[in-house]
Design a protein around this motif. Structure first.
Motif, PDB file in Angstrom:
ATOM      1  N   ASP A 187       0.847  -1.194   0.000  1.00 23.38           N
ATOM      2  CA  ASP A 187       0.000   0.000   0.000  1.00 23.38           C
ATOM      3  C   ASP A 187       0.883   1.245   0.000  1.00 23.38           C
ATOM      4  O   ASP A 187       1.894   1.303   0.708  1.00 23.38           O
ATOM      5  CB  ASP A 187      -0.906   0.027   1.234  1.00 23.38           C
ATOM      6  N   PHE A 188       0.485   2.230  -0.775  1.00 17.54           N
ATOM      7  CA  PHE A 188       1.222   3.497  -0.805  1.00 17.54           C
ATOM      8  C   PHE A 188       0.283   4.601  -1.277  1.00 17.54           C
ATOM      9  O   PHE A 188      -0.745   4.338  -1.909  1.00 17.54           O
ATOM     10  CB  PHE A 188       2.449   3.396  -1.718  1.00 17.54           C
ATOM     11  N   GLN A 189       0.659   5.831  -0.972  1.00 19.95           N
ATOM     12  CA  GLN A 189      -0.154   6.989  -1.375  1.00 19.95           C
ATOM     13  C   GLN A 189       0.360   7.636  -2.657  1.00 19.95           C
ATOM     14  O   GLN A 189      -0.389   8.315  -3.356  1.00 19.95           O
ATOM     15  CB  GLN A 189      -0.175   8.037  -0.255  1.00 19.95           C
ATOM     16  N   ALA A 190       1.638   7.435  -2.960  1.00 12.90           N
ATOM     17  CA  ALA A 190       2.208   8.045  -4.168  1.00 12.90           C
ATOM     18  C   ALA A 190       3.390   7.208  -4.632  1.00 12.90           C
ATOM     19  O   ALA A 190       4.014   6.497  -3.842  1.00 12.90           O
ATOM     20  CB  ALA A 190       2.645   9.482  -3.889  1.00 12.90           C
ATOM     21  N   ALA A 191       3.676   7.317  -5.937  1.00  8.85           N
ATOM     22  CA  ALA A 191       4.771   6.527  -6.510  1.00  8.85           C
ATOM     23  C   ALA A 191       5.636   7.371  -7.433  1.00  8.85           C
ATOM     24  O   ALA A 191       5.127   8.209  -8.186  1.00  8.85           O
ATOM     25  CB  ALA A 191       4.213   5.330  -7.282  1.00  8.85           C
ATOM     26  N   LEU A 192       6.938   7.144  -7.362  1.00  6.61           N
ATOM     27  CA  LEU A 192       7.902   7.691  -8.308  1.00  6.61           C
ATOM     28  C   LEU A 192       8.466   6.482  -9.049  1.00  6.61           C
ATOM     29  O   LEU A 192       9.134   5.642  -8.440  1.00  6.61           O
ATOM     30  CB  LEU A 192       9.016   8.448  -7.593  1.00  6.61           C
ATOM     31  N   VAL A 193       8.180   6.379 -10.337  1.00  8.43           N
ATOM     32  CA  VAL A 193       8.522   5.183 -11.099  1.00  8.43           C
ATOM     33  C   VAL A 193       9.640   5.510 -12.084  1.00  8.43           C
ATOM     34  O   VAL A 193       9.486   6.378 -12.955  1.00  8.43           O
ATOM     35  CB  VAL A 193       7.296   4.642 -11.857  1.00  8.43           C
ATOM     36  N   ILE A 194      10.763   4.822 -11.935  1.00  7.72           N
ATOM     37  CA  ILE A 194      11.935   5.055 -12.785  1.00  7.72           C
ATOM     38  C   ILE A 194      12.180   3.793 -13.592  1.00  7.72           C
ATOM     39  O   ILE A 194      12.649   2.782 -13.053  1.00  7.72           O
ATOM     40  CB  ILE A 194      13.176   5.385 -11.938  1.00  7.72           C
ATOM     41  N   THR A 195      11.870   3.823 -14.863  1.00  6.41           N
ATOM     42  CA  THR A 195      12.011   2.628 -15.683  1.00  6.41           C
ATOM     43  C   THR A 195      12.130   2.992 -17.150  1.00  6.41           C
ATOM     44  O   THR A 195      11.649   4.047 -17.571  1.00  6.41           O
ATOM     45  CB  THR A 195      10.819   1.669 -15.485  1.00  6.41           C
ATOM     46  N   ASP A 196      12.758   2.098 -17.929  1.00  5.24           N
ATOM     47  CA  ASP A 196      12.775   2.272 -19.383  1.00  5.24           C
ATOM     48  C   ASP A 196      11.762   1.364 -20.061  1.00  5.24           C
ATOM     49  O   ASP A 196      11.668   1.326 -21.274  1.00  5.24           O
ATOM     50  CB  ASP A 196      14.185   2.024 -19.950  1.00  5.24           C
ATOM     51  N   ARG A 197      10.997   0.615 -19.235  1.00  4.12           N
ATOM     52  CA  ARG A 197       9.965  -0.265 -19.789  1.00  4.12           C
ATOM     53  C   ARG A 197       8.675   0.486 -20.096  1.00  4.12           C
ATOM     54  O   ARG A 197       8.352   1.479 -19.432  1.00  4.12           O
ATOM     55  CB  ARG A 197       9.612  -1.367 -18.797  1.00  4.12           C
ATOM     56  N   LEU A 198       7.917  -0.021 -21.061  1.00  2.51           N
ATOM     57  CA  LEU A 198       6.553   0.447 -21.261  1.00  2.51           C
ATOM     58  C   LEU A 198       5.676  -0.277 -20.252  1.00  2.51           C
ATOM     59  O   LEU A 198       5.627  -1.509 -20.228  1.00  2.51           O
ATOM     60  CB  LEU A 198       6.085   0.135 -22.691  1.00  2.51           C
ATOM     61  N   LEU A 199       5.014   0.454 -19.385  1.00  2.00           N
ATOM     62  CA  LEU A 199       4.176  -0.167 -18.366  1.00  2.00           C
ATOM     63  C   LEU A 199       2.949  -0.792 -18.992  1.00  2.00           C
ATOM     64  O   LEU A 199       2.400  -0.272 -19.969  1.00  2.00           O
ATOM     65  CB  LEU A 199       3.756   0.871 -17.328  1.00  2.00           C
ATOM     66  N   ASN A 200       2.498  -1.901 -18.416  1.00  2.07           N
ATOM     67  CA  ASN A 200       1.245  -2.481 -18.900  1.00  2.07           C
ATOM     68  C   ASN A 200       0.076  -1.735 -18.266  1.00  2.07           C
ATOM     69  O   ASN A 200       0.258  -0.879 -17.379  1.00  2.07           O
ATOM     70  CB  ASN A 200       1.189  -3.987 -18.624  1.00  2.07           C
ATOM     71  N   LEU A 201      -1.125  -2.053 -18.694  1.00  3.96           N
ATOM     72  CA  LEU A 201      -2.307  -1.304 -18.251  1.00  3.96           C
ATOM     73  C   LEU A 201      -2.509  -1.394 -16.744  1.00  3.96           C
ATOM     74  O   LEU A 201      -2.873  -0.406 -16.096  1.00  3.96           O
ATOM     75  CB  LEU A 201      -3.549  -1.805 -18.990  1.00  3.96           C
ATOM     76  N   ARG A 202      -2.268  -2.549 -16.165  1.00  3.90           N
ATOM     77  CA  ARG A 202      -2.452  -2.703 -14.719  1.00  3.90           C
ATOM     78  C   ARG A 202      -1.417  -1.884 -13.961  1.00  3.90           C
ATOM     79  O   ARG A 202      -1.748  -1.223 -12.966  1.00  3.90           O
ATOM     80  CB  ARG A 202      -2.357  -4.173 -14.325  1.00  3.90           C
ATOM     81  N   GLU A 203      -0.185  -1.922 -14.417  1.00 11.40           N
ATOM     82  CA  GLU A 203       0.855  -1.135 -13.762  1.00 11.40           C
ATOM     83  C   GLU A 203       0.547   0.350 -13.834  1.00 11.40           C
ATOM     84  O   GLU A 203       0.721   1.093 -12.857  1.00 11.40           O
ATOM     85  CB  GLU A 203       2.209  -1.423 -14.412  1.00 11.40           C
ATOM     86  N   GLU A 204       0.090   0.805 -14.979  1.00  8.63           N
ATOM     87  CA  GLU A 204      -0.276   2.222 -15.131  1.00  8.63           C
ATOM     88  C   GLU A 204      -1.399   2.599 -14.175  1.00  8.63           C
ATOM     89  O   GLU A 204      -1.349   3.645 -13.518  1.00  8.63           O
ATOM     90  CB  GLU A 204      -0.693   2.516 -16.570  1.00  8.63           C
ATOM     91  N   SER A 205      -2.423   1.757 -14.102  1.00 12.79           N
ATOM     92  CA  SER A 205      -3.592   2.088 -13.286  1.00 12.79           C
ATOM     93  C   SER A 205      -3.249   2.146 -11.800  1.00 12.79           C
ATOM     94  O   SER A 205      -3.808   2.954 -11.055  1.00 12.79           O
ATOM     95  CB  SER A 205      -4.717   1.071 -13.522  1.00 12.79           C
ATOM     96  N   VAL A 206      -2.323   1.301 -11.360  1.00 18.05           N
ATOM     97  CA  VAL A 206      -1.963   1.268  -9.937  1.00 18.05           C
ATOM     98  C   VAL A 206      -0.853   2.275  -9.609  1.00 18.05           C
ATOM     99  O   VAL A 206      -0.987   3.099  -8.712  1.00 18.05           O
ATOM    100  CB  VAL A 206      -1.525  -0.151  -9.522  1.00 18.05           C
ATOM    101  N   LEU A 207       0.233   2.227 -10.374  1.00 17.37           N
ATOM    102  CA  LEU A 207       1.406   3.035 -10.034  1.00 17.37           C
ATOM    103  C   LEU A 207       1.248   4.505 -10.412  1.00 17.37           C
ATOM    104  O   LEU A 207       1.805   5.383  -9.740  1.00 17.37           O
ATOM    105  CB  LEU A 207       2.649   2.461 -10.713  1.00 17.37           C
ATOM    106  N   LEU A 208       0.537   4.767 -11.490  1.00 19.31           N
ATOM    107  CA  LEU A 208       0.407   6.159 -11.945  1.00 19.31           C
ATOM    108  C   LEU A 208      -0.918   6.792 -11.560  1.00 19.31           C
ATOM    109  O   LEU A 208      -1.224   7.896 -11.993  1.00 19.31           O
ATOM    110  CB  LEU A 208       0.611   6.233 -13.469  1.00 19.31           C
TER     111      LEU A 208
END
Length: 371
Positions: free
Chosen positions: A208-229
């Motif tokens: 669980d978290f309130q905010a995310a800083l995501v450092i990656t060269d990958r294209l995020l999938n839809l689930r990752e985008e919806s949760v992390l961003l």
């Protein structure tokens, strides 16, 4: 614009300080009211103006990266209010009081560089820097500047403000770092306990978290985008190197199409490409030069002897006969990136070959377990 900054004064004492500042801080053009002219302005390239300083501010905003004003803070706020656009376009604005005791960061502290300019000017004139940006005061992660010194690019900026609020309000923040420089923590103290560093999106999705800083060269999938961003900011480190080999005269369109198609297949972001690497025979290849110019990439070249220092799984006698090297794209990618293996060893398409390697970065300097 001759220099990146403009220094502006409208009082006798302000002019005296401004003249002194530009003697020891030559990155600034100097402007002051013509009634304070001393006769040496033309020789020193000092610009004089008549009437209210308010009349020249719109042009200065467009022409300079930063403006240093020897004017009271209240007056500056009233004058610049009508010409502000947004934090990504407005220049840095710094104010100095009429006794030169305080240098105040007023506008575009992070993106515009006003905070750093404030420190530099304060040091130059022996004044006290006044910076009120929360992340600077609390000595924590500046979300809108995170990784900027390394060349990281922000891909999703729309959540920068709420994410910054989570950081400074000490809410639970996760830094998801899959690649990129690890020495981003700039303070001589432990990382705050409310910030957790993880090294994969998969691991972050389980907490669980309130905010995310995501450092990656990958294209995020839809689930990752919806949760992390959902309340997150995505950063693209300069972590990918493209080894390219091509026939003489290959068009920029063919080269660019191969690059984009390949990165999409690998689910990698074109924004994380650091440079193209090739053989020195191609240092003047128009198609390569054009795609580099278009994307803002460097073109790094190697001699056949340098390329041949890399052991290849499938060395080519044909390539060696024409170039002196047993391969171009594969060894160039490894030499330039410093990697031991490829993300993509080699792909041939039409007149081009491409190899992809990821720059290896040192172990995390801010791993929670090591603090």
């Amino acid at each position: 614009m001759n220099k990146p900054y403009a220094a502006v004064a409208i009082t006798k004492h302000g002019v005296e300080m401004a003249r002194g500042l530009t003697e020891i801080f030559p990155a600034a053009d100097l402007f002051y009211m013509s009634k304070f002219a001393r006769g040496d302005e033309e020789a020193k390239d000092i610009r004089l103006f008549e009437g209210s300083v308010k009349l020249i501010l719109p042009d200065l905003f467009k022409a300079y990266n930063g403006i240093i004003l020897f004017i009271s803070l209240g007056a500056v706020v009233r004058m610049i209010a009508p010409i502000l656009v947004d934090k990504k376009q407005d220049p840095a604005v710094v104010v100095i009081d009429d006794r030169g005791e305080h240098v105040i960061s007023v506008l575009s502290g992070h993106l515009g560089g006003a905070n750093e300019l404030t420190r530099e000017v304060a040091l130059a004139i022996g004044a006290r820097p006044v910076i009120t940006t929360a992340s600077d005061v609390q000595q924590t992660i500046p979300v809108d500047m995170f990784g900027r010194s390394f060349g990281w690019k922000i891909e999703s900026f729309e959540r920068a403000t709420p994410v910054s609020a989570s950081v400074v309000n000490e809410e639970r923040v996760v830094v998801v770092q899959e690649t990129g420089e690890k020495n981003w923590w700039m303070y001589d103290k432990p990382l705050p306990s409310h910030i957790q560093v993880l090294h994969s999106a998969e691991a972050a999705m389980e907490i669980d978290f309130q905010a995310a800083l995501v450092i990656t060269d990958r294209l995020l999938n839809l689930r990752e985008e919806s949760v992390l961003l959902r309340n997150g900011v995505l950063y693209r480190p300069q972590s990918l190197v493209l080894g390219i080999g091509c026939n003489r005269g290959t068009s920029v369109e063919e080269i660019e199409a191969l690059i984009l198609d390949t990165l999409l297949e690998l689910k990698l972001s074109v924004k994380s490409v650091r440079n193209i690497a090739t053989i020195d025979l191609k240092k003047d290849e128009p198609g390569l030069l054009e795609v580099c110019a278009k994307q803002g990439w460097k073109l790094i070249t190697y001699t056949p002897e340098q390329l041949n220092t890399v052991t290849l799984k499938n060395p080519s006698e044909t390539v060696h006969r024409f170039t002196g090297a047993y391969g171009v794209s594969e060894p160039a990618a490894l030499l330039s990136s410093g990697a031991a293996e490829w993300l993509l060893e080699k792909k041939k398409s039409g007149n081009c070959t491409i190899s992809v390697a990821r720059v290896p970065f040192e172990a995390a300097a801010v791993d929670r377990e090591s603090l």
